[in-house]
Design a protein around this motif. Structure first.
Motif, PDB file in Angstrom:
ATOM      1  N   LEU A   1       0.654   2.891  -7.230  1.00 14.38           N
ATOM      2  CA  LEU A   1       1.057   2.756  -5.835  1.00 14.38           C
ATOM      3  C   LEU A   1      -0.123   3.007  -4.903  1.00 14.38           C
ATOM      4  N   ALA A   2      -0.957   3.981  -5.248  1.00 11.72           N
ATOM      5  CA  ALA A   2      -2.153   4.231  -4.446  1.00 11.72           C
ATOM      6  C   ALA A   2      -3.115   3.052  -4.529  1.00 11.72           C
ATOM      7  N   GLY A   3      -3.193   2.422  -5.717  1.00 11.68           N
ATOM      8  CA  GLY A   3      -4.068   1.265  -5.869  1.00 11.68           C
ATOM      9  C   GLY A   3      -3.652   0.088  -5.016  1.00 11.68           C
TER      10      GLY A   3
ATOM     11  N   PRO B   1      -2.549  -3.985  -9.301  1.00 12.54           N
ATOM     12  CA  PRO B   1      -1.602  -2.883  -9.093  1.00 12.54           C
ATOM     13  C   PRO B   1      -0.285  -3.344  -8.476  1.00 12.54           C
ATOM     14  N   TYR B   2      -0.377  -4.254  -7.530  1.00 13.59           N
ATOM     15  CA  TYR B   2       0.855  -4.747  -6.901  1.00 13.59           C
ATOM     16  C   TYR B   2       1.692  -5.544  -7.895  1.00 13.59           C
TER      17      TYR B   2
ATOM     18  N   TYR C   1       3.409  -3.103 -10.177  1.00 14.50           N
ATOM     19  CA  TYR C   1       4.501  -2.469  -9.429  1.00 14.50           C
ATOM     20  C   TYR C   1       5.725  -3.385  -9.377  1.00 14.50           C
TER      21      TYR C   1
ATOM     22  N   LEU D   1      -2.681   0.275  -2.050  1.00 13.90           N
ATOM     23  CA  LEU D   1      -3.161   0.528  -0.692  1.00 13.90           C
ATOM     24  C   LEU D   1      -4.664   0.379  -0.556  1.00 13.90           C
ATOM     25  N   VAL D   2      -5.391   0.233  -1.662  1.00 14.89           N
ATOM     26  CA  VAL D   2      -6.848   0.138  -1.607  1.00 14.89           C
ATOM     27  C   VAL D   2      -7.248  -1.320  -1.351  1.00 14.89           C
TER      28      VAL D   2
ATOM     29  N   ASN E   1       2.322   6.525  -9.763  1.00 11.63           N
ATOM     30  CA  ASN E   1       1.834   6.938  -8.443  1.00 11.63           C
ATOM     31  C   ASN E   1       0.405   6.464  -8.198  1.00 11.63           C
ATOM     32  N   VAL E   2      -0.413   6.483  -9.249  1.00  8.00           N
ATOM     33  CA  VAL E   2      -1.777   5.958  -9.113  1.00  8.00           C
ATOM     34  C   VAL E   2      -1.750   4.462  -8.806  1.00  8.00           C
TER      35      VAL E   2
END
Length: 287
Positions: free
Chosen positions: A120-122, A158-159, A162, A124-125, A117-118
């Motif tokens: 996934l949040a990364g 992060p992407y 993922y 979006l940053v 989840n972290v």
């Protein structure tokens, strides 16, 4: 009153829909390719023609512009720097993403979902919000204005992690992993001999995404670097563009430099596209 056969109406709608979709795609392609076509045409014009005419007709100044750009060899140094940043950064990022994605997909441990989840949040940053903190951290340990100052922040994606996690879950069967464990293979051997080969098409995608992102990155090296010998091509062309306000002839060099900078990207996509084809064919067979 005229009555229409519903079947005929449906067939007509099906016939019109492909034309509509093709027209939209054609307009999108023209919209994307038009600036590239202008850059190709403008790279052949000398300084006077560039500012006096606006046509797509080729000029006669390509060789002159290329010679001026190559004078001193600084542009080619920028291009090699960019290849180093993007190539090494893309490979390391794909490797780290592959290991991380495989771990998140195939192992059960406390906090796994929280870590995901972290990540996934990364995704979006925006990278621009991290550039200044990264500069301050690297400045504390004396790494600014070095090649590492541009490479290190690009390794963790992060992407990419993922994508690797999703691909590992789909491409590496749990039964194969369990069979290897039953045969006594260690975890590293399972990953390197079984998991990694199965994940190659997905990791190629991660590599390409990261390679293009690093190749086109401007803000991070602009903040980190002060020596023009370490500049990537994006920052180097920006410095030429700034000088063009006082020396208009440099605009021709910026344009032909921009054209040359996209050639490696096109060559890379054409070279690695076979991995995507292999992945699509294997997916169709599995289906």
């Amino acid at each position: 009153m005229t009555h229409h056969n519903p079947a005929t109406v449906r067939v007509g709608a099906r016939r019109r829909t492909p034309w509509l979709g093709s027209s939209i795609l054609m307009l999108g392609a023209i919209y994307c390719l038009l600036p590239i076509a202008w850059v190709v045409a403008a790279s052949t014009k000398n300084g006077s023609d560039l500012f006096t005419t606006f046509t797509f007709a080729p000029g006669t100044g390509f060789v002159e512009n290329l010679t001026d750009l190559s004078a001193g060899g600084l542009y080619w140094r920028w291009l090699l720097n960019t290849a180093l940043y993007a190539g090494v950064g893309g490979l390391l990022s794909a490797l780290v993403s592959g290991i991380s994605g495989y771990t998140l997909a195939k192992y059960r441990f406390a906090g796994r979902n929280a870590i995901f989840n972290v990540l996934l949040a990364g995704v979006l940053v925006p990278g621009i919000t991290l550039a200044i903190p990264q500069y301050l951290l690297l400045a504390k340990i004396g790494l600014t204005d070095t090649y590492l100052s541009v490479l290190l922040p690009q390794i963790i994606s992060p992407y990419g992690i993922y994508l690797a996690r999703i691909y590992a879950a789909a491409a590496v069967p749990d039964t194969v992993v369990e069979a290897a464990r039953t045969d006594g293979a260690g975890e590293f051997r399972i990953f390197s001999r079984i998991g990694l080969p199965m994940m190659v098409p997905g990791l190629v995608t991660v590599f390409l995404f990261q390679f293009v992102a690093i190749w086109n990155n401007f803000l991070l090296p602009f903040i980190m670097l002060s020596s023009d010998s370490k500049f990537p091509v994006t920052v180097g062309l920006f410095t030429l563009l700034n000088q063009g306000s006082t020396v208009p002839a440099l605009y021709s060099q910026v344009i032909i430099g921009s054209l040359l900078s996209i050639v490696p990207l096109i060559a890379l996509f054409l070279t690695l596209q076979r991995y995507w084809r292999t992945d699509l064919i294997s997916g169709a067979v599995k289906g």
